[in-house]
Enzyme design. Structure first.
Site, mmCIF file in Angstrom:
data_model
loop_
_atom_site.group_PDB
_atom_site.id
_atom_site.type_symbol
_atom_site.label_atom_id
_atom_site.label_comp_id
_atom_site.label_asym_id
_atom_site.label_seq_id
_atom_site.Cartn_x
_atom_site.Cartn_y
_atom_site.Cartn_z
ATOM 1 N N GLY A 10 0.780 -1.228 0.000
ATOM 2 C CA GLY A 10 0.000 0.000 0.000
ATOM 3 C C GLY A 10 0.812 1.279 0.000
ATOM 4 N N MET A 13 5.053 4.910 -4.106
ATOM 5 C CA MET A 13 6.432 5.251 -4.476
ATOM 6 C C MET A 13 6.439 6.028 -5.785
ATOM 7 S SD MET A 13 9.639 2.617 -5.147
ATOM 8 C CE MET A 13 9.108 2.116 -6.812
ATOM 9 N N PRO A 14 7.166 7.139 -5.863
ATOM 10 C CA PRO A 14 7.274 7.851 -7.142
ATOM 11 C C PRO A 14 7.836 6.941 -8.233
ATOM 12 C CG PRO A 14 8.072 9.228 -5.357
ATOM 13 C CD PRO A 14 7.863 7.861 -4.774
ATOM 14 N N TYR A 50 27.834 3.690 -1.983
ATOM 15 C CA TYR A 50 28.117 4.889 -2.769
ATOM 16 C C TYR A 50 28.988 5.884 -2.005
ATOM 17 C CZ TYR A 50 24.083 3.380 -5.611
ATOM 18 O OH TYR A 50 23.181 2.682 -6.379
ATOM 19 N N HIS A 108 21.514 -5.034 -1.611
ATOM 20 C CA HIS A 108 22.099 -4.451 -2.817
ATOM 21 C C HIS A 108 22.531 -5.494 -3.845
ATOM 22 C CE1 HIS A 108 24.526 -0.671 -4.199
ATOM 23 N NE2 HIS A 108 23.939 -1.273 -5.212
#
Length: 289
Positions: A10, A13-14, A50, A108
């Protein structure tokens, strides 16, 4: 199709986010995230490997938006696999980002004790410390096994996805499993002639768009969320301007014909690539392919 996708639990998310892979200079990363937010991005994707979570966190603190308007993703790397290691890694990432919860936390790479890590992620999810959990770079066999074995199935699988590596059967399987695909490197980092493809250039001219915008629109029309990266503000805005046109069936078929059926950047079945990603923190080589 909307600008947000509803995950299986639910959470919304863009569909288009901003990635910060290889933006290693702290000041440049902070500036890039601030620019991204200012032009309209609401999903920011980083990872512990990163080395820029702290810079992302400073930008989030400075951007002026309420925390709940942003969707923040980070990832646990191979050396952080295992239950205890991932619990510790999660706390370290939150501290680096200056946040008290994450929107999405991902395994990842499909290596190491990711089953132990998944138990940690399930616990973090149940505790409300992360709104959604998922994986990256999981091929069908490993994704199926995890979905069948886990108490909470992954809600996202972030994969290399671009016109040269389209992964249609894998996307169909994710649809069956209820796992949302999210494509990293949607432009294949510009490698192997991606932006020189005449088909993409011709379609872009017809719509008054760029080849990059055509690629992103192609992804979105197939339900694949994307996280393009740029340090240039005008390109950031361009990558968001993909909701005012649509590709027709013929154009989609033309792009389908560009599929080479093999990755450009990461093949987790290739021994040289497994060695590379295990050694990435010490020697950040982009690919061995």
């Amino acid at each position: 199709m909307t600008e947000r996708v509803r995950l299986p639990n639910g959470v919304e998310m863009p569909m288009v986010g901003f990635g910060v892979f290889q933006i290693t200079d702290p000041a440049a990363c902070e500036r890039a995230v601030l620019d991204a937010v200012s032009v309209g991005y609401r999903l920011i994707d980083t990872a512990s490997s990163y080395g820029n979570e702290a810079a992302v966190g400073r930008a989030i603190a400075r951007c002026g938006l309420p925390r709940e308007e942003l969707f923040v993703t980070t990832k646990a790397y191979i050396q952080q696999m295992g239950y205890r290691q991932t619990m510790r890694a999660f706390d370290e990432s939150l501290q680096n980002l200056g946040l008290d919860y994450l929107d999405l936390y991902l395994v990842h790479m499909p290596f190491g004790d990711y089953y132990g890590s998944w138990r940690a992620m399930e616990e973090l999810y149940r505790a409300g410390r992360v709104r959604a959990i998922g994986v990256c770079n999981f091929l069908p066999d490993r994704l199926l096994d995890l979905c069948y074995s886990a108490e909470i199935a992954p809600q996202v699988n972030q994969i290399e996805r671009h016109p040269h590596f389209q992964r249609g059967e894998e996307l169909a399987l994710m649809g069956e499993l209820g796992v949302q695909p999210q494509g990293w490197a949607p432009f294949a980092e510009g490698l192997k002639g991606m932006f020189a493809e005449p088909v993409l250039a011709a379609i872009a001219r017809r719509h008054g768009k760029t080849p990059a915008q055509v690629i992103l629109r192609w992804d979105l029309q197939q339900g694949v969320a994307v996280i393009p990266k740029s340090v240039h503000r005008e390109r950031m805005a361009e990558n968001l301007a993909v909701w005012d046109f649509a590709l027709d069936e013929g154009e989609m078929a033309q792009i389908a014909a560009l599929d080479r059926g093999r990755p450009t950047l990461l093949d987790p079945r290739e021994p040289s690539e497994v060695k590379r990603v295990y050694d990435y923190l010490r020697n950040p080589v982009l690919t061995s392919l």
